[in-house]
Design a protein around this motif. Structure first.
Motif, PDB file in Angstrom:
ATOM      1  N   TRP A  97      31.682  53.235  56.415  1.00 53.07           N
ATOM      2  CA  TRP A  97      32.273  54.261  55.555  1.00 53.07           C
ATOM      3  C   TRP A  97      33.668  54.651  56.010  1.00 53.07           C
ATOM      4  O   TRP A  97      34.533  54.961  55.187  1.00 53.07           O
ATOM      5  N   ALA A  98      33.930  54.620  57.295  1.00 50.90           N
ATOM      6  CA  ALA A  98      35.296  54.880  57.768  1.00 50.90           C
ATOM      7  C   ALA A  98      36.239  53.812  57.228  1.00 50.90           C
ATOM      8  O   ALA A  98      37.345  54.115  56.768  1.00 50.90           O
ATOM      9  N   PHE A  99      35.785  52.556  57.249  1.00 50.48           N
ATOM     10  CA  PHE A  99      36.590  51.473  56.676  1.00 50.48           C
ATOM     11  C   PHE A  99      36.738  51.632  55.159  1.00 50.48           C
ATOM     12  O   PHE A  99      37.802  51.384  54.607  1.00 50.48           O
ATOM     13  N   GLU A 100      35.674  52.058  54.499  1.00 57.05           N
ATOM     14  CA  GLU A 100      35.704  52.234  53.045  1.00 57.05           C
ATOM     15  C   GLU A 100      36.696  53.328  52.638  1.00 57.05           C
ATOM     16  O   GLU A 100      37.488  53.145  51.718  1.00 57.05           O
ATOM     17  N   VAL A 101      36.649  54.464  53.327  1.00 57.98           N
ATOM     18  CA  VAL A 101      37.587  55.562  53.026  1.00 57.98           C
ATOM     19  C   VAL A 101      39.019  55.079  53.248  1.00 57.98           C
ATOM     20  O   VAL A 101      39.902  55.301  52.409  1.00 57.98           O
ATOM     21  N   THR A 102      39.248  54.403  54.356  1.00 60.60           N
ATOM     22  CA  THR A 102      40.584  53.877  54.649  1.00 60.60           C
ATOM     23  C   THR A 102      41.047  52.923  53.560  1.00 60.60           C
ATOM     24  O   THR A 102      42.171  53.024  53.060  1.00 60.60           O
ATOM     25  N   SER A 103      40.176  52.021  53.178  1.00 59.49           N
ATOM     26  CA  SER A 103      40.506  51.043  52.143  1.00 59.49           C
ATOM     27  C   SER A 103      40.818  51.708  50.804  1.00 59.49           C
ATOM     28  O   SER A 103      41.813  51.389  50.152  1.00 59.49           O
ATOM     29  N   ARG A 104      39.960  52.636  50.395  1.00 59.89           N
ATOM     30  CA  ARG A 104      40.157  53.311  49.104  1.00 59.89           C
ATOM     31  C   ARG A 104      41.443  54.122  49.082  1.00 59.89           C
ATOM     32  O   ARG A 104      42.170  54.109  48.098  1.00 59.89           O
ATOM     33  N   LEU A 105      41.705  54.845  50.158  1.00 53.07           N
ATOM     34  CA  LEU A 105      42.925  55.649  50.199  1.00 53.07           C
ATOM     35  C   LEU A 105      44.172  54.772  50.222  1.00 53.07           C
ATOM     36  O   LEU A 105      45.177  55.100  49.589  1.00 53.07           O
ATOM     37  N   SER A 106      44.106  53.666  50.935  1.00 54.57           N
ATOM     38  CA  SER A 106      45.283  52.796  51.008  1.00 54.57           C
ATOM     39  C   SER A 106      45.556  52.105  49.683  1.00 54.57           C
ATOM     40  O   SER A 106      46.688  51.728  49.396  1.00 54.57           O
ATOM     41  N   ALA A 107      44.539  51.982  48.845  1.00 55.74           N
ATOM     42  CA  ALA A 107      44.694  51.317  47.546  1.00 55.74           C
ATOM     43  C   ALA A 107      45.162  52.253  46.432  1.00 55.74           C
ATOM     44  O   ALA A 107      45.535  51.798  45.364  1.00 55.74           O
TER      45      ALA A 107
END
Length: 109
Positions: free
Chosen positions: A61-71
């Motif tokens: 989920w930390a990776f998911e939040v990072t990915s979503r915000l960066s996109a």
């Protein structure tokens, strides 16, 4: 996990106030947001999950939040990625090392 991630992405796209807040994102806000998402997910049906599984899900989920915000395009991509890296280091790297490193923790059975 994907569905919740999609919901987060849609909420960001639809909410101009949230976009404005995210455009001023600093690490403390990122940390609060990521920890909040992890806690929400950690509470869903985790009574029977092992500690290792819960930790792997939190990392994912930390990776998911990072990915979503960066996109989103609202926050500078490099800033979000550096926040994600720092968050993983501060909150999860010790646990990963104690359990044999990244390859061991996320080994496919």
């Amino acid at each position: 996990m994907i569905r919740l991630g999609d919901d987060i992405h849609e909420k960001i796209k639809e909410n101009t106030v949230l976009q404005q807040q995210l455009s001023n994102l600093n690490y403390n806000m990122f940390e609060k947001l990521t920890s909040g998402v992890q806690n929400l997910v950690g509470q869903r049906g985790q009574a029977t999950a092992s500690e290792e599984r819960i930790q792997r899900q939190k990392i994912a989920w930390a990776f998911e939040v990072t990915s979503r915000l960066s996109a989103t395009g609202v926050v500078q991509r490099r800033r979000v990625l550096s926040f994600g890296e720092l968050y993983i280091q501060q909150h999860h790297s010790a646990w990963v090392q104690q359990h044999g490193g990244w390859e061991e923790v996320f080994a496919v059975d």
